[in-house]
Design a protein around this motif. Structure first.
Motif, PDB file in Angstrom:
ATOM      1  N   ALA A   1     -38.961   9.630  32.490  1.00 50.33           N
ATOM      2  CA  ALA A   1     -38.015  10.405  33.298  1.00 50.33           C
ATOM      3  C   ALA A   1     -36.715  10.647  32.552  1.00 50.33           C
ATOM      4  O   ALA A   1     -36.094  11.712  32.686  1.00 50.33           O
ATOM      5  N   GLY A   2     -36.256   9.665  31.769  1.00 49.21           N
ATOM      6  CA  GLY A   2     -34.990   9.809  31.065  1.00 49.21           C
ATOM      7  C   GLY A   2     -34.567   8.501  30.432  1.00 49.21           C
ATOM      8  O   GLY A   2     -35.198   7.450  30.629  1.00 49.21           O
ATOM      9  N   ILE A   3     -33.473   8.571  29.660  1.00 48.55           N
ATOM     10  CA  ILE A   3     -32.883   7.389  29.023  1.00 48.55           C
ATOM     11  C   ILE A   3     -31.396   7.374  29.325  1.00 48.55           C
ATOM     12  O   ILE A   3     -30.704   8.374  29.130  1.00 48.55           O
ATOM     13  N   LEU A   4     -30.923   6.230  29.776  1.00 44.57           N
ATOM     14  CA  LEU A   4     -29.509   6.008  30.054  1.00 44.57           C
ATOM     15  C   LEU A   4     -29.014   4.974  29.045  1.00 44.57           C
ATOM     16  O   LEU A   4     -29.419   3.812  29.080  1.00 44.57           O
ATOM     17  N   ALA A   5     -28.149   5.397  28.125  1.00 47.06           N
ATOM     18  CA  ALA A   5     -27.709   4.540  27.030  1.00 47.06           C
ATOM     19  C   ALA A   5     -26.200   4.337  27.117  1.00 47.06           C
ATOM     20  O   ALA A   5     -25.427   5.246  26.816  1.00 47.06           O
ATOM     21  N   LEU A   6     -25.773   3.146  27.521  1.00 46.62           N
ATOM     22  CA  LEU A   6     -24.371   2.861  27.801  1.00 46.62           C
ATOM     23  C   LEU A   6     -23.736   2.020  26.697  1.00 46.62           C
ATOM     24  O   LEU A   6     -24.267   0.964  26.325  1.00 46.62           O
ATOM     25  N   SER A   7     -22.611   2.483  26.169  1.00 48.50           N
ATOM     26  CA  SER A   7     -21.817   1.706  25.211  1.00 48.50           C
ATOM     27  C   SER A   7     -22.667   1.153  24.071  1.00 48.50           C
ATOM     28  O   SER A   7     -22.616  -0.031  23.748  1.00 48.50           O
ATOM     29  N   CYS A   8     -23.456   2.037  23.463  1.00 51.09           N
ATOM     30  CA  CYS A   8     -24.381   1.574  22.438  1.00 51.09           C
ATOM     31  C   CYS A   8     -24.409   2.536  21.262  1.00 51.09           C
ATOM     32  O   CYS A   8     -23.614   3.485  21.184  1.00 51.09           O
ATOM     33  N   TYR A   9     -25.339   2.316  20.372  1.00 50.96           N
ATOM     34  CA  TYR A   9     -25.493   3.108  19.164  1.00 50.96           C
ATOM     35  C   TYR A   9     -26.965   3.093  18.798  1.00 50.96           C
ATOM     36  O   TYR A   9     -27.789   2.654  19.619  1.00 50.96           O
TER      37      TYR A   9
ATOM     38  N   VAL B   1     -18.545  -2.122  20.345  1.00 44.61           N
ATOM     39  CA  VAL B   1     -19.358  -1.072  19.724  1.00 44.61           C
ATOM     40  C   VAL B   1     -18.461   0.154  19.606  1.00 44.61           C
ATOM     41  O   VAL B   1     -18.135   0.790  20.609  1.00 44.61           O
ATOM     42  N   ALA B   2     -18.025   0.453  18.402  1.00 43.75           N
ATOM     43  CA  ALA B   2     -17.067   1.541  18.203  1.00 43.75           C
ATOM     44  C   ALA B   2     -17.584   2.857  18.757  1.00 43.75           C
ATOM     45  O   ALA B   2     -18.776   3.177  18.635  1.00 43.75           O
ATOM     46  N   ARG B   3     -16.668   3.599  19.381  1.00 47.71           N
ATOM     47  CA  ARG B   3     -17.015   4.925  19.895  1.00 47.71           C
ATOM     48  C   ARG B   3     -17.658   5.768  18.804  1.00 47.71           C
ATOM     49  O   ARG B   3     -18.606   6.530  19.052  1.00 47.71           O
ATOM     50  N   GLU B   4     -17.170   5.652  17.568  1.00 42.29           N
ATOM     51  CA  GLU B   4     -17.714   6.445  16.468  1.00 42.29           C
ATOM     52  C   GLU B   4     -19.191   6.152  16.222  1.00 42.29           C
ATOM     53  O   GLU B   4     -19.953   7.048  15.857  1.00 42.29           O
ATOM     54  N   SER B   5     -19.601   4.903  16.436  1.00 42.17           N
ATOM     55  CA  SER B   5     -21.007   4.547  16.248  1.00 42.17           C
ATOM     56  C   SER B   5     -21.882   5.194  17.316  1.00 42.17           C
ATOM     57  O   SER B   5     -22.976   5.700  17.022  1.00 42.17           O
ATOM     58  N   GLY B   6     -21.411   5.157  18.558  1.00 45.68           N
ATOM     59  CA  GLY B   6     -22.143   5.809  19.632  1.00 45.68           C
ATOM     60  C   GLY B   6     -22.202   7.307  19.440  1.00 45.68           C
ATOM     61  O   GLY B   6     -23.251   7.948  19.621  1.00 45.68           O
ATOM     62  N   ARG B   7     -21.064   7.884  19.069  1.00 45.62           N
ATOM     63  CA  ARG B   7     -20.993   9.329  18.861  1.00 45.62           C
ATOM     64  C   ARG B   7     -21.912   9.770  17.721  1.00 45.62           C
ATOM     65  O   ARG B   7     -22.540  10.841  17.787  1.00 45.62           O
ATOM     66  N   ALA B   8     -22.023   8.958  16.687  1.00 49.46           N
ATOM     67  CA  ALA B   8     -22.910   9.279  15.566  1.00 49.46           C
ATOM     68  C   ALA B   8     -24.364   9.359  16.025  1.00 49.46           C
ATOM     69  O   ALA B   8     -25.129  10.228  15.574  1.00 49.46           O
ATOM     70  N   ALA B   9     -24.757   8.460  16.927  1.00 51.72           N
ATOM     71  CA  ALA B   9     -26.119   8.497  17.464  1.00 51.72           C
ATOM     72  C   ALA B   9     -26.339   9.770  18.275  1.00 51.72           C
ATOM     73  O   ALA B   9     -27.382  10.426  18.158  1.00 51.72           O
ATOM     74  N   PHE B  10     -25.358  10.102  19.108  1.00 50.42           N
ATOM     75  CA  PHE B  10     -25.427  11.336  19.895  1.00 50.42           C
ATOM     76  C   PHE B  10     -25.596  12.550  18.982  1.00 50.42           C
ATOM     77  O   PHE B  10     -26.452  13.413  19.211  1.00 50.42           O
TER      78      PHE B  10
ATOM     79  N   VAL C   1     -29.014  15.711  24.883  1.00 47.81           N
ATOM     80  CA  VAL C   1     -28.220  14.518  25.149  1.00 47.81           C
ATOM     81  C   VAL C   1     -26.875  14.919  25.742  1.00 47.81           C
ATOM     82  O   VAL C   1     -26.189  15.786  25.207  1.00 47.81           O
ATOM     83  N   VAL C   2     -26.520  14.280  26.849  1.00 48.97           N
ATOM     84  CA  VAL C   2     -25.196  14.458  27.435  1.00 48.97           C
ATOM     85  C   VAL C   2     -24.329  13.289  26.985  1.00 48.97           C
ATOM     86  O   VAL C   2     -24.737  12.128  27.096  1.00 48.97           O
ATOM     87  N   TRP C   3     -23.136  13.587  26.490  1.00 51.29           N
ATOM     88  CA  TRP C   3     -22.195  12.560  26.022  1.00 51.29           C
ATOM     89  C   TRP C   3     -21.008  12.507  26.971  1.00 51.29           C
ATOM     90  O   TRP C   3     -20.390  13.533  27.260  1.00 51.29           O
ATOM     91  N   LYS C   4     -20.685  11.319  27.473  1.00 52.98           N
ATOM     92  CA  LYS C   4     -19.534  11.146  28.346  1.00 52.98           C
ATOM     93  C   LYS C   4     -18.669   9.997  27.844  1.00 52.98           C
ATOM     94  O   LYS C   4     -19.195   8.985  27.368  1.00 52.98           O
ATOM     95  N   GLU C   5     -17.350  10.169  27.972  1.00 49.54           N
ATOM     96  CA  GLU C   5     -16.400   9.138  27.565  1.00 49.54           C
ATOM     97  C   GLU C   5     -15.511   8.770  28.740  1.00 49.54           C
ATOM     98  O   GLU C   5     -15.221   9.620  29.590  1.00 49.54           O
ATOM     99  N   TYR C   6     -15.092   7.518  28.760  1.00 47.11           N
ATOM    100  CA  TYR C   6     -14.256   7.011  29.856  1.00 47.11           C
ATOM    101  C   TYR C   6     -13.115   6.174  29.281  1.00 47.11           C
ATOM    102  O   TYR C   6     -13.281   5.529  28.239  1.00 47.11           O
ATOM    103  N   PRO C   7     -11.971   6.160  29.965  1.00 42.42           N
ATOM    104  CA  PRO C   7     -10.832   5.351  29.482  1.00 42.42           C
ATOM    105  C   PRO C   7     -11.041   3.875  29.794  1.00 42.42           C
ATOM    106  O   PRO C   7     -10.428   3.308  30.698  1.00 42.42           O
ATOM    107  N   MET C   8     -11.916   3.232  29.023  1.00 40.16           N
ATOM    108  CA  MET C   8     -12.253   1.830  29.260  1.00 40.16           C
ATOM    109  C   MET C   8     -12.607   1.185  27.929  1.00 40.16           C
ATOM    110  O   MET C   8     -12.724   1.856  26.895  1.00 40.16           O
TER     111      MET C   8
END
Length: 227
Positions: free
Chosen positions: A136-144, A175-184, A194-201
């Motif tokens: 159905a889908g993949i939900l990948a939170l704060s990862c790379y 897990v640096a934002r840059e690492s997650g963004r690189a995977a995206f 892939v949908v990419w979302k960022e939050y102030p956290m």
């Protein structure tokens, strides 16, 4: 592999139609995201089963070799961090067996969603992208995705159009934002949706993110509501 993994189970009150398999982060366990289920606000009548597997206990190098629940070992904390790719493959295989178990129990693979936070998100991505059954889908939170680009030959044709949501904290110091963004960017570069979302956290989950997660689950399971 299944005799080496157990899980926390939240069964639906209605007939079981959908399954969310949700992997925890380093040092946590299957209870870690148990409390998010009521926060999602998804009605019991939808028939969603939540399965929260427990990672095996293993020594973790960055924590002085202390034994804790971990999907794989981590050797360092750099952006190009060294990780235990054999451990990732082993944990992914366990999750793929769990998917097979759900299918054998009568749930369509297209009604199974993989989710994970931090290390768990790595396993959700790795297992989901390799799964031979349409999910159905993949939900990948704060990862790379430390198995990139080695994973490319193993990518499943069944899931090349799979919905993927990647979410990350702007101030994540684990897990640096840059690492997650690189995977995206790597996944989108070869055609994944892939949908990419960022939050102030930091390395956590916030209220706005929970709402987006609920919307994503609804979208993947085609059960209406916001998308």
């Amino acid at each position: 592999m299944m005799d080496e993994i157990d899980w926390v189970d939240i069964a639906p009150r209605a007939p079981h139609r959908y399954t969310v398999i949700w992997m925890h982060g380093l040092g946590a366990d299957g209870h870690d995201f148990e409390s998010i289920v009521p926060e999602l606000g998804l009605p019991d009548g939808l028939g969603i089963r939540y399965c929260f597997p427990n990672a095996p206990v293993r020594p973790v190098t960055i924590n002085g070799g202390m034994a804790m629940r971990a999907w794989y070992d981590i050797m360092d904390m750099s952006l190009e961090r060294q990780v235990d790719k054999a451990g990732i493959a082993e944990s992914s295989a366990s999750i793929l067996e769990l998917i097979d178990r759900e299918i054998a129990g009568g749930v369509s693979s297209e009604n199974i969603l993989l989710a994970g936070f931090s290390q768990g998100g790595v396993i959700a991505l790795d297992a989901g992208l390799k799964c031979p059954h349409r999910l159905a889908g993949i939900l990948a939170l704060s990862c790379y995705l430390p198995t990139w680009p080695e994973i490319v030959p193993a990518l499943s044709k069944a899931n090349r159009s799979l919905p993927i949501l990647m979410a990350h904290g702007l101030f994540d110091n684990v897990v640096a934002r840059e690492s997650g963004r690189a995977a995206f960017e790597a996944l989108t570069s070869i055609g994944y949706s892939v949908v990419w979302k960022e939050y102030p956290m930091a390395h956590s989950v916030c209220l706005d993110e929970v709402g987006d997660i609920a919307d994503f689950i609804r979208q993947c399971f085609h059960i209406g509501g916001h998308v």
